[in-house]
Design a protein around this motif. Structure first.
Motif, PDB file in Angstrom:
ATOM      1  N   ALA A   1      -1.379  -7.047   6.396  1.00 17.32           N
ATOM      2  CA  ALA A   1      -2.500  -6.623   5.550  1.00 17.32           C
ATOM      3  C   ALA A   1      -3.234  -7.830   4.976  1.00 17.32           C
ATOM      4  CB  ALA A   1      -1.998  -5.722   4.425  1.00 17.32           C
TER       5      ALA A   1
ATOM      6  N   PRO B   1      -2.248   1.002   7.149  1.00 22.53           N
ATOM      7  CA  PRO B   1      -3.497   0.672   6.455  1.00 22.53           C
ATOM      8  C   PRO B   1      -4.677   0.785   7.420  1.00 22.53           C
ATOM      9  CG  PRO B   1      -1.800  -1.010   6.103  1.00 22.53           C
ATOM     10  CD  PRO B   1      -1.330  -0.135   7.212  1.00 22.53           C
TER      11      PRO B   1
ATOM     12  N   SER C   1      -4.793  -3.859  -3.693  1.00 20.19           N
ATOM     13  CA  SER C   1      -3.635  -2.954  -3.622  1.00 20.19           C
ATOM     14  C   SER C   1      -2.400  -3.571  -4.259  1.00 20.19           C
ATOM     15  CB  SER C   1      -3.337  -2.558  -2.169  1.00 20.19           C
ATOM     16  OG  SER C   1      -3.054  -3.681  -1.367  1.00 20.19           O
TER      17      SER C   1
ATOM     18  N   TYR D   1      -7.852  -1.037   8.146  1.00 20.66           N
ATOM     19  CA  TYR D   1      -8.473  -2.309   7.818  1.00 20.66           C
ATOM     20  C   TYR D   1      -9.991  -2.275   7.964  1.00 20.66           C
ATOM     21  CZ  TYR D   1      -3.670  -4.048   8.359  1.00 20.66           C
ATOM     22  OH  TYR D   1      -2.315  -4.257   8.239  1.00 20.66           O
TER      23      TYR D   1
ATOM     24  N   ALA E   1      -5.754   4.140   4.012  1.00 22.28           N
ATOM     25  CA  ALA E   1      -4.435   4.244   4.645  1.00 22.28           C
ATOM     26  C   ALA E   1      -4.141   5.700   4.959  1.00 22.28           C
ATOM     27  CB  ALA E   1      -3.345   3.676   3.737  1.00 22.28           C
TER      28      ALA E   1
ATOM     29  N   LEU F   1       0.834  -1.204   0.000  1.00 25.49           N
ATOM     30  CA  LEU F   1       0.000   0.000   0.000  1.00 25.49           C
ATOM     31  C   LEU F   1       0.870   1.255   0.000  1.00 25.49           C
ATOM     32  CD1 LEU F   1      -3.122  -0.310   2.342  1.00 25.49           C
ATOM     33  CD2 LEU F   1      -3.071   0.541   0.008  1.00 25.49           C
TER      34      LEU F   1
END
Length: 347
Positions: free
Chosen positions: A74, A286, A85, A288, A243, A46
């Protein structure tokens, strides 16, 4: 030949893989004109998207990508976000440098508890990369095969996630180069093999209003907007936020993100920042579970509020845990230095 490295800390280590690969290429007769390394430790693909989008060099002939270790959180926490991503990153490199040779290197963690999920992620990485005509080099599998012959796997590592340098990293570099040269000579990178992935999603970067500060060292120059504890910035982003990137210093606080009814707290203070020799680090976290396949992906309104554990708005139940990052105490955290908010929208 102009070479680019994009990955995590195994591509950053001094006299490690990113130094030894160009040396091995040169020793094999390749003319190396320039080597660019935009890898950042403790970041995943990312952040690779963000970092690569800001990289301005036009002529790159060979790209090495490595997120086989740092992408595991991730992959485990939000597989859908990871899938779109990683695919977008590979496609971005292919689109920006259509004639370049792209090599995806799969490195792995040493502890056995990670092997099952790591294998699944590496398999998915290989499938995406091969569809785009990239060469995939599975260093993790290669090192494991050698460990069965020569001794314990831990002997090949300096810690859980980094290979022993210079001996093991030198072997890895020579292995990468030998595989690359072989497959290159066999037509791996012929134009017929370079295919578009046709991603369905687009990743956008949004800057944050506020006083802008420049942070620079011998590898990077980045700009961040300062938001003080006690203040709030409201903004709109073109898609669903996934993010936040920032600069972490000794004065960093936590950050409350409010996204149209959803709330999440991330910590921008590094656990070892007080004792670190580095005055700052570049980091991206990130966000989530904020998107799913049925998401509308419309523009979103976002509120950013720096806070600490003593703040009235603090709620530990919405804090996203990130390895190496900790909540700030009231006598330490004073601001957040936000670089970008990354959001996703449909193409």
């Amino acid at each position: 030949m102009n070479v680019l490295f994009l990955g995590g800390s195994n591509f950053v280590i001094k006299n490690g893989i990113s130094t030894q690969v160009p040396d091995a290429l040169a020793a094999s007769g390749c003319k190396i004109n320039n080597v660019f390394n935009i890898s950042v430790g403790a970041t995943g693909s990312l952040f690779g998207i963000e970092n690569f989008s800001l990289f301005g060099k036009k002529d790159i002939d060979l790209v090495f990508i490595e997120y086989g270790i740092n992408d595991l959180p991730a992959y485990g926490n939000d597989k859908f976000l990871w899938e779109i991503s990683f695919e977008y990153l590979i496609q971005s490199v292919r689109a920006k440098y259509p004639l370049a040779h792209i090599v995806v290197v799969l490195l792995g963690r040493e502890p056995e508890k990670f092997w099952k999920s790591q294998f699944g992620m590496h398999k998915a990485m290989a499938e995406v990369s091969k569809r785009a005509g990239c060469l995939v080099i599975d260093v993790n599998a290669r090192i494991k095969s050698k460990a069965k012959i020569l001794g314990k796997l831990a002997d090949f590592y300096s810690d859980d996630s980094h290979y022993l340098s210079p001996n093991v990293t030198s072997y890895i570099a020579r292995y990468i180069v030998s595989e690359y040269l072989l497959f290159s000579q066999m037509g791996m990178f012929d134009s017929k093999n370079k295919k578009s992935l046709n991603p369905k999603y687009d990743f956008k970067l949004s800057s944050v209003s506020g006083d802008v500060f420049c942070f620079e060292n011998n590898r990077f120059k980045t700009y961040s907007s300062k938001i003080e504890v006690g203040s709030t910035v409201e903004m709109e982003v073109p898609g669903v936020p996934v993010a936040v990137s920032f600069v972490s210093t000794k004065g960093s606080s936590s950050l409350l993100l409010e996204i149209e009814g959803k709330k999440k707290i991330v910590n921008t203070l590094r656990r070892l920042q007080e004792s670190s020799k580095l005055p700052f680090i570049i980091k991206q976290i990130p966000l989530y579970k904020l998107i799913d396949k049925g998401e509308e992906f419309r523009p979103q309104k976002l509120k950013l509020t720096p806070l600490n554990k003593e703040s009235e708005a603090w709620d530990g139940s919405i804090m996203q845990k990130t390895y190496g990052m900790v909540p700030s105490d009231s006598n330490k955290g004073g601001c957040v230095l936000v670089s970008h908010i990354m959001s996703v929208c449909k193409l």
